[in-house]
Scaffold this motif. Structure first.
Motif, PDB file in Angstrom:
ATOM      1  N   ILE A   1       1.066  -1.569  -0.184  1.00 41.14           N
ATOM      2  CA  ILE A   1      -0.398  -0.392  -0.109  1.00 41.14           C
ATOM      3  C   ILE A   1       1.253   1.163  -0.299  1.00 41.14           C
ATOM      4  O   ILE A   1       0.576   2.255   0.139  1.00 41.14           O
ATOM      5  N   GLY A   2       1.954   1.779  -0.285  1.00 38.41           N
ATOM      6  CA  GLY A   2       2.879   2.268  -0.310  1.00 38.41           C
ATOM      7  C   GLY A   2       3.348   2.964   0.856  1.00 38.41           C
ATOM      8  O   GLY A   2       4.037   3.740   1.161  1.00 38.41           O
ATOM      9  N   ALA A   3       3.403   2.355   2.438  1.00 35.41           N
ATOM     10  CA  ALA A   3       3.446   2.285   3.745  1.00 35.41           C
ATOM     11  C   ALA A   3       4.427   3.132   4.177  1.00 35.41           C
ATOM     12  O   ALA A   3       5.051   1.738   4.277  1.00 35.41           O
ATOM     13  N   LYS A   4       4.720   4.133   4.273  1.00 36.96           N
ATOM     14  CA  LYS A   4       6.859   3.880   4.847  1.00 36.96           C
ATOM     15  C   LYS A   4       7.173   3.542   6.242  1.00 36.96           C
ATOM     16  O   LYS A   4       8.123   3.757   6.692  1.00 36.96           O
ATOM     17  N   LYS A   5       5.213   4.522   6.749  1.00 41.33           N
ATOM     18  CA  LYS A   5       5.703   4.821   8.160  1.00 41.33           C
ATOM     19  C   LYS A   5       5.080   4.535   9.356  1.00 41.33           C
ATOM     20  O   LYS A   5       3.977   4.375   8.651  1.00 41.33           O
ATOM     21  N   ILE A   6       5.170   3.699  10.131  1.00 42.88           N
ATOM     22  CA  ILE A   6       4.432   2.180  10.486  1.00 42.88           C
ATOM     23  C   ILE A   6       4.035   3.081  12.266  1.00 42.88           C
ATOM     24  O   ILE A   6       5.153   3.065  13.114  1.00 42.88           O
ATOM     25  N   GLY A   7       2.424   3.626  11.927  1.00 43.81           N
ATOM     26  CA  GLY A   7       2.995   3.975  14.184  1.00 43.81           C
ATOM     27  C   GLY A   7       3.267   2.490  14.890  1.00 43.81           C
ATOM     28  O   GLY A   7       2.112   1.883  13.742  1.00 43.81           O
ATOM     29  N   ILE A   8       3.075   2.674  15.898  1.00 41.92           N
ATOM     30  CA  ILE A   8       2.516   1.707  16.626  1.00 41.92           C
ATOM     31  C   ILE A   8       2.434   1.732  18.244  1.00 41.92           C
ATOM     32  O   ILE A   8       2.592   2.709  18.650  1.00 41.92           O
ATOM     33  N   ALA A   9       0.574   0.976  18.423  1.00 39.58           N
ATOM     34  CA  ALA A   9       0.292   1.737  19.635  1.00 39.58           C
ATOM     35  C   ALA A   9      -0.374   0.479  20.709  1.00 39.58           C
ATOM     36  O   ALA A   9      -0.519  -0.360  20.203  1.00 39.58           O
TER      37      ALA A   9
END
Ligand code: SF4
Length: 224
Positions: free
Chosen positions: A90-98
């Motif tokens: 999906i072209g996600a480069k930055k992953i948020g971790i909750a």
């Protein structure tokens, strides 16, 4: 004796043919693939969604990426790897971790894995904001250890922080029931789950379902 469910209340958990999945038998009379919802023809919904996903929009990208991850890596990749594969597609480069505070060590490992795979990450722990539970109207008796400082989980702040950092895909690591709901509600980025919290089963909630007719039979006992 088990009560008979009225016809209009029958749904997919009452089905045993799953013709939507196999296309090898017949749809049952109450089938959700064929039954209209009041005045709303189900065929219109099906067609509308199909056309929506044939276009060039974010939903279509997500639908295709998730189907490809399922199809191409079925039974081959762990969920950690599937998330990384999905992010790439999906072209996600930055992953948020909750993350839950109770799973911070696992989140640290996940963050290291993301780095190793060339993905940026930013994380927010559930206790961020450090607000005592009594400050939102809970009583001392509502705490795990009454009389002590006990930070409330703050999923709205977790979401806001990840939003400020413009993450592309947020990953839930063990948020509590309901806290996860608020996090998903307030997250700008789409959300997927790596770990679903279940303190009793080592975060494997399906164990209660597998054993609902043996060790956990209290689950299927009817309310008096
Ligand atoms: S959509 Fe129809 S065939 Fe599929 S599980 Fe539901 S009732 Fe069964």
């Amino acid at each position: 004796m088990k009560k008979k469910t009225p016809l209009e209340q029958l749904s997919c958990t009452n089905c045993s043919v799953y013709n939507c999945k196999t296309h090898s038998s017949q749809f049952p009379g109450f089938c959700l693939t064929t039954k209209d919802n009041g005045d709303q023809p189900i065929a219109d919904d099906i067609e509308e969604i199909k056309q929506h996903l044939q276009c060039d929009n974010q939903d279509a990208v997500i639908a295709k990426a998730s189907a490809q991850v399922e199809g191409l890596f079925y039974g081959k990749l762990t969920r950690v790897e599937e998330i990384i594969e999905f992010a790439g597609r999906i072209g996600a480069k930055k992953i948020g971790i909750a993350t839950c505070a109770g799973l911070i060590n696992e989140s640290k490992i996940f963050a290291d894995i993301l780095t190793a795979k060339g993905l940026e990450h930013y994380s927010a722990i559930c206790k961020v904001g450090a607000i005592d539970k009594t400050e939102i109207g809970l009583s001392e008796e509502d705490k795990i250890r009454p009389g002590n400082y006990e930070a409330m989980c703050n999923p709205i702040l977790q979401a806001r922080i990840l939003n400020y950092h413009q993450t592309d895909l947020n990953v839930v690591v063990g948020l509590c029931v309901g806290h996860d709901s608020l996090f998903i509600k307030y997250s700008d980025a789409i959300v997927t789950t790596l770990v679903t919290k279940d303190r009793i089963t080592g975060h494997n909630p399906v164990a209660a379902l597998y054993t609902a007719h043996s060790y956990y039979k209290r689950l299927v006992q009817e309310k008096q």
